[in-house]
Motif scaffolding. Structure first.
Motif, PDB file in Angstrom:
ATOM      1  N   UNK A   1     -27.891  73.847  12.367  1.00 34.26           N
ATOM      2  CA  UNK A   1     -28.361  74.363  13.655  1.00 34.26           C
ATOM      3  C   UNK A   1     -28.170  73.300  14.733  1.00 34.26           C
ATOM      4  N   UNK A   2     -28.477  72.061  14.416  1.00 30.80           N
ATOM      5  CA  UNK A   2     -28.276  70.972  15.374  1.00 30.80           C
ATOM      6  C   UNK A   2     -26.794  70.819  15.720  1.00 30.80           C
ATOM      7  N   UNK A   3     -25.927  70.964  14.727  1.00 27.49           N
ATOM      8  CA  UNK A   3     -24.488  70.843  14.963  1.00 27.49           C
ATOM      9  C   UNK A   3     -23.966  71.975  15.846  1.00 27.49           C
ATOM     10  N   UNK A   4     -24.449  73.192  15.631  1.00 24.64           N
ATOM     11  CA  UNK A   4     -24.039  74.320  16.460  1.00 24.64           C
ATOM     12  C   UNK A   4     -24.487  74.119  17.910  1.00 24.64           C
ATOM     13  N   UNK A   5     -25.693  73.604  18.108  1.00 24.47           N
ATOM     14  CA  UNK A   5     -26.176  73.332  19.458  1.00 24.47           C
ATOM     15  C   UNK A   5     -25.336  72.253  20.127  1.00 24.47           C
ATOM     16  N   UNK A   6     -24.932  71.262  19.363  1.00 27.78           N
ATOM     17  CA  UNK A   6     -24.074  70.211  19.895  1.00 27.78           C
ATOM     18  C   UNK A   6     -22.706  70.767  20.281  1.00 27.78           C
ATOM     19  N   UNK A   7     -22.142  71.615  19.432  1.00 26.72           N
ATOM     20  CA  UNK A   7     -20.857  72.244  19.732  1.00 26.72           C
ATOM     21  C   UNK A   7     -20.956  73.092  20.994  1.00 26.72           C
ATOM     22  N   UNK A   8     -22.067  73.759  21.151  1.00 20.67           N
ATOM     23  CA  UNK A   8     -22.287  74.597  22.334  1.00 20.67           C
ATOM     24  C   UNK A   8     -22.191  73.781  23.615  1.00 20.67           C
ATOM     25  N   UNK A   9     -22.698  72.555  23.572  1.00 20.92           N
ATOM     26  CA  UNK A   9     -22.613  71.670  24.746  1.00 20.92           C
ATOM     27  C   UNK A   9     -21.196  71.130  24.933  1.00 20.92           C
TER      28      UNK A   9
ATOM     29  N   UNK B   1      -6.214  72.139  20.721  1.00 19.37           N
ATOM     30  CA  UNK B   1      -7.425  71.736  19.996  1.00 19.37           C
ATOM     31  C   UNK B   1      -7.369  72.297  18.580  1.00 19.37           C
ATOM     32  N   UNK B   2      -7.677  71.473  17.622  1.00 19.97           N
ATOM     33  CA  UNK B   2      -7.684  71.884  16.223  1.00 19.97           C
ATOM     34  C   UNK B   2      -8.790  72.933  16.022  1.00 19.97           C
TER      35      UNK B   2
ATOM     36  N   UNK C   1     -15.209  75.508  11.759  1.00 13.20           N
ATOM     37  CA  UNK C   1     -15.814  75.003  10.518  1.00 13.20           C
ATOM     38  C   UNK C   1     -17.316  75.278  10.460  1.00 13.20           C
ATOM     39  N   UNK C   2     -18.009  75.125  11.570  1.00 15.84           N
ATOM     40  CA  UNK C   2     -19.460  75.375  11.559  1.00 15.84           C
ATOM     41  C   UNK C   2     -19.774  76.838  11.260  1.00 15.84           C
ATOM     42  N   UNK C   3     -18.956  77.753  11.801  1.00 11.14           N
ATOM     43  CA  UNK C   3     -19.152  79.179  11.502  1.00 11.14           C
ATOM     44  C   UNK C   3     -18.893  79.438  10.027  1.00 11.14           C
TER      45      UNK C   3
END
Length: 100
Positions: free
Chosen positions: A67-75, A87-88, A94-96
């Motif tokens: 969840x923290x990683x998804x929030x970081x990706x969102x930013x 972009x790769x 990967x998070x999905x």
């Protein structure tokens, strides 16, 4: 915004022609789409016991690292400087896949 083909016989408001490159969609629209998908996943994940909040001593709550990683990706999604085709895809897919 987008390129829409209208059927013959339909009168539409003419807009200035936009550069419409089907191979590389608008950078902002892709970022918005990924942001929306992340929001959907984040809304559903806490309902599952697997990704629900964990309680530490006292009233402290710890979110799952995914969840923290998804929030970081969102930013990050809106701050990428490179075109999307450069972009790769593993950076955002990967998070999905980890959720599945």
């Amino acid at each position: 915004m987008g390129c829409i083909k209208l059927q013959d016989g339909i009168n539409a408001i003419e807009e200035e022609p936009e550069e419409c490159d089907a191979a590389y969609p608008n950078k902002t629209s892709l970022a918005c789409m990924i942001n929306s998908e992340i929001g959907t996943v984040l809304a559903v994940m806490p309902r599952n016991v697997r990704w629900g909040r964990r309680y530490m001593s006292g009233d402290d709550q710890v979110e799952h690292s995914l969840i923290q990683s998804l929030k970081s990706l969102r930013r990050q999604v809106f701050s990428w400087k490179h075109p999307w085709h450069a972009i790769n895809p593993a950076l955002y897919l990967q998070l999905f896949l980890d959720v599945i």
